[in-house]
Design an enzyme around this catalytic site. Structure first.
Site, short mmCIF file in Angstrom:
data_model
loop_
_atom_site.label_atom_id
_atom_site.label_comp_id
_atom_site.label_asym_id
_atom_site.label_seq_id
_atom_site.Cartn_x
_atom_site.Cartn_y
_atom_site.Cartn_z
N THR A 187 0.74 -1.15 -0.36
CA THR A 187 -0.31 -0.01 0.31
C THR A 187 0.73 0.94 -0.16
O THR A 187 2.10 1.06 0.67
CB THR A 187 -0.93 -0.28 0.73
OG1 THR A 187 -0.43 -0.02 1.99
CG2 THR A 187 -2.15 -0.91 1.61
N GLU A 331 -5.79 -3.33 -1.08
CA GLU A 331 -5.94 -4.60 -0.60
C GLU A 331 -7.21 -5.45 -1.82
O GLU A 331 -7.51 -5.93 -0.96
CB GLU A 331 -6.72 -4.11 0.86
CG GLU A 331 -5.96 -4.38 1.61
CD GLU A 331 -5.31 -2.42 2.27
OE1 GLU A 331 -5.37 -1.81 0.86
OE2 GLU A 331 -4.71 -2.36 2.69
N LYS A 444 -14.52 15.50 13.02
CA LYS A 444 -14.89 15.22 14.28
C LYS A 444 -15.17 16.79 15.04
O LYS A 444 -14.83 17.02 15.73
CB LYS A 444 -14.72 14.24 14.93
CG LYS A 444 -14.05 12.80 14.56
CD LYS A 444 -13.46 11.75 14.98
CE LYS A 444 -13.10 10.64 14.12
NZ LYS A 444 -11.77 11.11 13.43
P1 ADP Z 1 -3.41 4.40 -0.25
O1 ADP Z 1 -4.02 3.51 0.62
O2 ADP Z 1 -1.64 4.58 0.68
O3 ADP Z 1 -3.59 5.39 -0.60
P2 ADP Z 1 -4.36 3.21 -2.37
O4 ADP Z 1 -4.24 3.34 -3.34
O5 ADP Z 1 -4.75 1.46 -0.99
O6 ADP Z 1 -3.64 3.44 -1.04
O7 ADP Z 1 -5.95 3.33 -1.93
C1 ADP Z 1 -7.12 3.24 -1.23
C2 ADP Z 1 -7.67 4.21 -0.97
O8 ADP Z 1 -7.93 5.63 -2.00
C3 ADP Z 1 -9.16 3.48 -0.33
O9 ADP Z 1 -9.53 3.39 0.80
C4 ADP Z 1 -10.23 5.30 -0.39
O10 ADP Z 1 -9.60 6.15 0.68
C5 ADP Z 1 -9.52 6.35 -1.77
N1 ADP Z 1 -10.04 5.98 -2.63
C6 ADP Z 1 -9.76 5.37 -3.80
N2 ADP Z 1 -11.20 5.69 -5.09
C7 ADP Z 1 -11.77 6.46 -4.07
C8 ADP Z 1 -12.84 7.12 -4.66
N3 ADP Z 1 -13.29 6.79 -5.90
N4 ADP Z 1 -13.27 7.96 -4.02
C9 ADP Z 1 -13.13 8.13 -2.76
N5 ADP Z 1 -12.26 7.52 -2.23
C10 ADP Z 1 -10.83 7.04 -3.08
#
Ligand code: ADP
Length: 551
Positions: A187, A331, A444
């Protein structure tokens, strides 16, 4: 009773065999910056993947589940690595070239990478790391770049093309267990330390089929996909695997990810589809505003990785590029939801609203919402809680390291094995997810939650604002309050009072949610995969580096 069906393992080698034969004439086109782009057919990719596998096994001694890392842009050689490494039974580990040096070293050592395949243009990045990569024995260099930077390295250095030359163009791919590891991706650590997710052959195979469904990306061999999302960012959202199943050609930008070359690529190569995070498209939009380009081929743009601001969607729609919003995570392979509107909404005013949600869950992804006390929340479009998911391409644990057990931290996995996404939102009765925030970014305020994303979207709809990020900052009275950081367009005259009124009047933001702290910044800090880096903004605020105006 047992079924009477054949049990053929779902393997990456089967995707490769299919793509390189049935769709042998489809193309991977790599942008080279000047002159003609490099074009390679799927048949050639198939033959070269076999040659690469021979080289890795016979010349470099790669065996079993050895990890072979890539430090590469999106290009044809990276696609070859995508297929050769898992198909031979080894594990592909895509390294994120935008991570800070310490994190890259930590990740490569944690994964125990034995080989690194690197683009020559990235040798300045790799060379200083190499002495710290304790498990790397071989470096394979592909494409132009200064090899002398590797002088003195203790790892053996090879030339990609020399290794492939003369090797057989077929390989007897082993009949692996479909549940064995195929690829791993850490990640990007937007909100914490990197964690290793290990995909199986089976999970990648099933995910690729899902990506190809009409309800998802729905591409065919008549399409060309401009794969801007990096191959080190969740397997380029599964596109290289999915395209080999359907024969969709790929246009790969290599290191030319800036708005000007992207616009040139689209005009010249006429892709029909593209995929990337919102910040890439914001940049392209500005470029298209300044210099008109023919982007008419691009009928569909998949945007995900961060919330797509409705204003961006609208602007793209106007240019004829229809945005399809999708949500996912490292994930989740990553496809989790896709915002295709339901049939009854098509052509009505509701259609756009549906498209701006994160989308619907496909068959294969089960979802539930959990409230702060652990209670299950209804799918009523109103009850907001943490999203939990499960399915055959959703992680059930993290990689623990060489010889270690897998990790199942309680904040990431429920006791009954669901993935806790850390994303907060609602699900409507008809199964559409609307994320209001990441749990860690929610503001919050006095016992109520304010969505930073909602404020950002409303701000970015203002004609003078090019980007806006909202973060929680400590507040004596309310616990936390929103801080609005805005990037203004050149020549803009908007002041904070006007922006605040805009939020209330046009953005429909409730009065108690309106930020009182404001600042103008030059650009929003970005993470290694181009998302807003709110950690940096919170730190800058805490250290008094931002010039705050209070309204
Ligand atoms: P990182 O957690 O390091 O950013 P990831 O690429 O795995 O790496 O990111 C996943 C996260 O990105 C999701 O848990 C979410 O918070 C955010 N995310 C992905 N796609 C969207 C979307 N279409 N709208 C809002 N948030 C998104």
């Amino acid at each position: 009773m047992l079924s009477t069906m054949q049990d053929v393992p779902l393997l990456i080698s089967r995707i490769l065999a299919h793509g390189s034969s049935i769709h042998g004439t489809s193309l991977v086109t790599t942008w080279t910056g000047e002159g003609e782009p490099a074009r390679r057919s799927y048949a050639e990719i198939g033959a070269r993947s076999a040659q690469l596998a021979h080289a890795l096994r016979e010349d470099l001694g790669v065996e079993g589940d050895d990890r072979v890392a890539t430090l590469m842009w999106n290009n044809a050689e990276h696609v070859e690595a995508y297929f050769a490494i898992p198909s031979m039974g080894a594990v592909l580990h895509t390294l994120n070239l935008r991570l800070p040096a310490e994190q890259l070293i930590w990740i490569a050592n944690h994964a125990a990478d034995r080989v690194v395949i690197v683009n020559g243009s990235l040798l300045p990045l790799l060379a200083p790391l190499l002495p710290h990569l304790t498990s790397v024995e071989h470096v394979v260099v592909s494409g132009p770049g200064d090899r002398s930077l590797l002088g003195g390295a203790s790892a053996r250095v090879h030339e990609y093309e020399e290794l492939l030359a003369g090797k057989p163009t077929a390989y007897e791919w082993p009949e692996l267990d479909e549940r064995s590891a195929a690829a791993m991706c850490y990640t990007s650590g937007t909100t914490g330390d990197p964690k290793g997710v290990v995909y199986s052959h089976r999970s990648i195979y099933l995910h690729s089929m899902q990506v190809n469904l009409t309800q998802s990306m729905g591409l065919t061999d008549q399409d060309t996909s401009l794969v801007v999302v990096p191959q080190f960012h969740v397997n380029a959202w599964g596109l290289p695997h999915a395209t080999f199943m359907t024969g969709v050609s790929m246009l790969m930008p290599d290191r030319f990810l800036q708005p000007v070359p992207l616009a040139q690529m689209i005009e010249q190569e006429r892709p029909t589809h593209a995929a990337a995070v919102p910040t890439i498209w914001q940049g392209l939009l500005a470029e298209l505003g300044a210099h008109s380009r023919d982007v008419s081929s691009l009928g569909q743009v998949t945007i995900g990785g961060a919330a797509c601001p409705p204003s961006l969607m609208e602007a793209f729609d106007k240019l004829g590029m229809r945005v399809c919003h999708a949500w996912g995570m490292t994930e989740t392979s990553p496809l989790g939801t896709v915002a295709r509107p339901p049939a009854h909404a098509v052509g009505t005013e509701e259609e756009f609203t549906y498209r701006t949600t994160q989308g619907r869950f496909p068959a294969g992804v089960e979802a539930r919402l959990t409230g702060p006390g652990g209670e299950r929340l209804p799918w009523d479009g109103e009850s907001a809680g943490e999203l939990e998911v499960r399915g055959p391409w959703i992680a059930g644990a993290y990689y623990g390291g060489e010889g270690a057990e897998v990790l199942r931290p309680a904040d990431k996995f429920s006791e009954d094995g669901w993935l806790k996404t850390g994303d907060v939102g609602t699900i409507s009765a008809d199964g559409y997810l609307t994320l209001t925030d990441r749990a860690k970014d929610v503001i919050k305020s006095g016992g109520e939650w304010i969505s930073s994303v909602e404020l950002e979207n409303a701000l970015m709809a203002h004609p003078d604002v090019s980007e806006a990020a909202v973060v929680a900052v400590p507040d004596d009275r309310w616990g936390e309050r929103p801080l609005a950081t805005v990037v203004l367009k050149e020549g803009s005259t908007a002041d904070f009072t006007a922006l605040r009124s805009f939020l209330a009047e046009e953005g429909g933001i409730a009065k108690w949610q309106l930020p009182e702290r404001w600042t103008v910044i030059e650009s929003v800090p970005k993470t290694s995969v181009g998302k807003f880096d709110k950690k940096v903004l919170r730190r800058q605020y805490a250290e008094g580096e931002l010039d705050i105006t209070r309204l």
